[in-house]
Scaffold this active site. Sequence first.
Site, PDB file in Angstrom:
ATOM      1  N   SER A 161       0.828  -1.193   0.000  1.00  0.00           N
ATOM      2  CA  SER A 161       0.000   0.000   0.000  1.00  0.00           C
ATOM      3  C   SER A 161       0.872   1.257   0.000  1.00  0.00           C
ATOM      4  CB  SER A 161      -0.928  -0.064   1.211  1.00  0.00           C
ATOM      5  OG  SER A 161      -1.995   0.820   1.056  1.00  0.00           O
ATOM      6  N   ASP A 189      -9.855  -4.373  -5.969  1.00  0.00           N
ATOM      7  CA  ASP A 189      -9.273  -3.709  -4.803  1.00  0.00           C
ATOM      8  C   ASP A 189      -9.864  -2.311  -4.738  1.00  0.00           C
ATOM      9  OD1 ASP A 189      -7.751  -2.353  -2.942  1.00  0.00           O
ATOM     10  OD2 ASP A 189      -5.825  -3.142  -3.649  1.00  0.00           O
ATOM     11  N   HIS A 217      -7.445  -5.617  -0.438  1.00  0.00           N
ATOM     12  CA  HIS A 217      -6.238  -4.804  -0.541  1.00  0.00           C
ATOM     13  C   HIS A 217      -5.034  -5.531   0.057  1.00  0.00           C
ATOM     14  CE1 HIS A 217      -4.035  -1.158  -1.095  1.00  0.00           C
ATOM     15  NE2 HIS A 217      -3.883  -0.901   0.179  1.00  0.00           N
TER      16      HIS A 217
END
Lengths: 397, 251
Positions: free
Chosen positions: B76, B198, B226
Amino acid sequence: MSLADPADDAVAVHTDRARAAFLDALVLDDPVALYDSAPCGFLTTTPDGVIVKTNATFRTWVQREAADLVGETSFVDLLTVGSRLYYGTHLGPLLLMAGRVQEVALDILRPDGTRLPVLVNASLARGDDGRPRAVRIAVFDATERRSYERELLEAKQRAEELARTLQHTLIPPTVPAIAGLEVAAAYHPAGHGTDVGGDFYDVFEVGDDEWVVTLGDVCGKGYEAAIVTSLVRHTIRALCVTERSPSAVLAALDEVLQHHETDRFCTAVLLRLRREGDGWSIDIGIGGHPRPLLLRRGSAPEPCAGRGPLLGVLHDATFEESTVRLGPGDALLLYTDGITEGRRGDEMYGEDRLLATAARIGPRPHELVDALTAAVLEFQDGTLRDDVAVVALGVPG
Amino acid sequence: MLFVHGFGCDQHMWRLVAPAFADEHRIVTLDLVGAGGSDPAAWDPRRYDSLDAYADDILGVVRELDLHDVVLVGHSVSAMTGLLAAVAEPSRFAALVLIGPSPRYIDDDGYRGGFSAADIEELLASLDSNYLGWSTAMAPVIMGNAERPALGEELTASFCRMDPEIARQFARVTFLSDCRDALPEVRIPTLVLQCREDVIAPVEVGQYVADAIPDARMVLLDATGHCPHLSAPDDTIAAMRDFLGSRVGAA
């Protein structure tokens, strides 16, 4: 299953009417009826989030038919974008890691554009092989609770803002520049800096090359102490307009505090500075406060002037006054007991450490203030138990 | 291999993936400042007001442990901070694995990140609602409670929990960042691991990252969400092995 046996003594069914009501409710709310009409929303999803089944309560709340939800839609699709982000960054990983989440606040977006604030509990059902097989989700309507929480949050933010504003009014944001005198000051409230405390200082001009510097400590903490702190500072300012002598200002302040409804007392140092030649003549009055340290180049720091009685306690208290002269290279340090009484366990920072630090740094105001506050903070592992206020004055040269 | 977790979690999230590489690599995982078991005193709101501070911290760890030929695995937002670190000091890094990266979350003149500024404000409000549980009474529980021995229980208490003020600022810094200019600067082989669905980093964003980095390839995982390293650890490991194995002399 003792519950299924109405004759069981443990079940308080004593009359025919109560027995009939018991059986009626028992039959009515079989597991299927309970699932569909429970006063909370139920849904099951695949581990990937695709909705497998829902109960009637949930469908009513989200304003959708079963056909729109099952097999097509993911639970996250029903959420507002903010809640989706929260789901992706927090709820999703937590569910996979810990197997369950509780009381997570999310917002469901309904087809008519309205939002339904909900609290969500979810658990991950695993197969015998440990693989995730389904996610069970219980949804609670939290409209009332969330609006109440929002009000609380807003009230908290307003209160913190007010406290910050008040705190700013209690200390001068910056010390004014004084020709021929270097002035450094620091104020650190106890704890994490959000409470208002009782330490204060003030520096203000009363005439050409004439200044008043004061530093003190109102006993206690919190708003009540802050109110008295404010009273003390403004009273000193007002008294200094007409009264030249620090001891007379302190006597009048003592009078004011005794007639004020508060039973809080205070300690203070009051200096009146007059520029004379290459230095300053300083009249010092003290009310129950630690004595200022005088630092002269080449000699050890030493406390000067007499202590004097606490302010706001004794009737007919008298305050002494003494005068020192600060020449080039000399400095005077005022501090509150947050320095000397800074605690680590049972041990206090103490006057010896203060004198040692002052001696090491010498008569340099900014360095003195920085080194002392850093030393006391470090002594207490970064969290002050009590407010700390320090002012240092030095004549350049 | 250096594993860096993203916003909202801590290094525990690597426990299904990192051990698979322990035979051939030295494994380093860390908690970002403000997350997991990091020292609360290390947090400074003025320092952590951009992703550069986090990239600096990654470099700090790399230098302190004197790591070379680092394969950085970032999830991320840390896919981007890891990338910034690799661009700043390329000599230390051998490869990048970016899981669910997004160089910019907010839509912008011809670019689609998937979110508007209003969406990010909504996330911040969501954080406020959910961190109501972060009360002083909770602190001892979060710090570790001896009566709760099971790993799962422990994680429920600590994982994904962050001081509300830190979380707020980290969210703002994360979701308002723009790292698009750094992508073409990457000089090392890069793997983009992308889930097919996602909500945070859509497929087209992953593709954008892979296209903009000179030596990058994207692997689309048959997973949703995610965090493929949690939801599809085997596929994630396989894709990473494949990528690392294809590099001659991989460290």
